[in-house]
Write a protein that holds these residues in place. Structure first.
Motif, PDB file in Angstrom:
ATOM      1  N   ALA A  74       0.827  -1.215   0.000  1.00 51.69           N
ATOM      2  CA  ALA A  74       0.000   0.000   0.000  1.00 51.69           C
ATOM      3  C   ALA A  74       0.857   1.259   0.000  1.00 51.69           C
ATOM      4  N   LEU A  75       1.891   1.298   0.820  1.00 53.80           N
ATOM      5  CA  LEU A  75       2.740   2.484   0.902  1.00 53.80           C
ATOM      6  C   LEU A  75       3.532   2.668  -0.387  1.00 53.80           C
ATOM      7  N   ARG A  76       4.089   1.586  -0.905  1.00 54.69           N
ATOM      8  CA  ARG A  76       4.829   1.648  -2.169  1.00 54.69           C
ATOM      9  C   ARG A  76       3.936   2.163  -3.288  1.00 54.69           C
ATOM     10  N   ASP A  77       2.752   1.588  -3.401  1.00 53.04           N
ATOM     11  CA  ASP A  77       1.831   1.985  -4.467  1.00 53.04           C
ATOM     12  C   ASP A  77       1.406   3.436  -4.311  1.00 53.04           C
ATOM     13  N   PHE A  78       1.154   3.859  -3.088  1.00 57.89           N
ATOM     14  CA  PHE A  78       0.775   5.249  -2.820  1.00 57.89           C
ATOM     15  C   PHE A  78       1.875   6.201  -3.285  1.00 57.89           C
ATOM     16  N   ILE A  79       3.110   5.915  -2.921  1.00 54.77           N
ATOM     17  CA  ILE A  79       4.235   6.783  -3.292  1.00 54.77           C
ATOM     18  C   ILE A  79       4.363   6.869  -4.800  1.00 54.77           C
ATOM     19  N   ARG A  80       4.303   5.745  -5.449  1.00 58.49           N
ATOM     20  CA  ARG A  80       4.499   5.725  -6.902  1.00 58.49           C
ATOM     21  C   ARG A  80       3.357   6.406  -7.648  1.00 58.49           C
ATOM     22  N   GLU A  81       2.143   6.275  -7.151  1.00 57.39           N
ATOM     23  CA  GLU A  81       1.004   6.928  -7.795  1.00 57.39           C
ATOM     24  C   GLU A  81       0.991   8.431  -7.530  1.00 57.39           C
ATOM     25  N   THR A  82       1.319   8.830  -6.305  1.00 59.89           N
ATOM     26  CA  THR A  82       1.211  10.229  -5.904  1.00 59.89           C
ATOM     27  C   THR A  82       2.347  11.087  -6.443  1.00 59.89           C
ATOM     28  N   TYR A  83       3.563  10.558  -6.444  1.00 55.84           N
ATOM     29  CA  TYR A  83       4.724  11.399  -6.752  1.00 55.84           C
ATOM     30  C   TYR A  83       5.260  11.230  -8.168  1.00 55.84           C
ATOM     31  N   ALA A  84       4.697  10.330  -8.951  1.00 58.22           N
ATOM     32  CA  ALA A  84       5.139  10.156 -10.339  1.00 58.22           C
ATOM     33  C   ALA A  84       4.902  11.423 -11.156  1.00 58.22           C
ATOM     34  N   ASP A 127      14.797  -4.904  -5.150  1.00 57.01           N
ATOM     35  CA  ASP A 127      14.036  -5.756  -4.237  1.00 57.01           C
ATOM     36  C   ASP A 127      12.620  -5.250  -3.991  1.00 57.01           C
ATOM     37  N   GLY A 128      12.288  -4.074  -4.510  1.00 50.55           N
ATOM     38  CA  GLY A 128      10.948  -3.522  -4.363  1.00 50.55           C
ATOM     39  C   GLY A 128      10.686  -2.828  -3.046  1.00 50.55           C
ATOM     40  N   GLY A 129      11.694  -2.721  -2.180  1.00 55.51           N
ATOM     41  CA  GLY A 129      11.504  -2.152  -0.853  1.00 55.51           C
ATOM     42  C   GLY A 129      11.774  -0.671  -0.735  1.00 55.51           C
ATOM     43  N   ALA A 130      12.165  -0.035  -1.836  1.00 58.00           N
ATOM     44  CA  ALA A 130      12.449   1.407  -1.804  1.00 58.00           C
ATOM     45  C   ALA A 130      12.105   2.024  -3.149  1.00 58.00           C
TER      46      ALA A 130
END
Length: 82
Positions: free
Chosen positions: A47-57, A70-73
């Motif tokens: 959820a946090l990863r997806d939020f960051i990528r959607e909001t700040y792209a 690794d998908g963690g950052a």
């Protein structure tokens, strides 16, 4: 704030808390900062990863996003390092 890459660990934050943190960093970063490395993890959910990528792209200060292998950052590239 300091030059180069600023790393912030967002583990334990919800999306609202993460947004407050990231927006504050984006407001305060100076010309010497070219990336924000956001450590969000991926084993407890995305959820946090997806939020960051959607909001700040599409954020005006962000040129592009980089994803860790690794998908963690996620890194927000504010300007290209030259």
């Amino acid at each position: 704030m300091g030059p180069g890459v600023i790393t912030v660990d967002l583990h334990g934050k919800n999306t609202y808390q993460a947004k407050i943190t990231i927006d504050a960093l984006l407001r305060r970063t100076g010309g010497g900062t070219y990336r924000l490395r956001l450590i969000h993890g991926c084993h407890g959910g995305t959820a946090l990863r997806d939020f960051i990528r959607e909001t700040y792209a599409t954020h005006p200060k962000v040129c592009r996003l980089l994803r860790s292998p690794d998908g963690g950052a996620t890194e927000l590239v504010l300007r290209e390092y030259t």
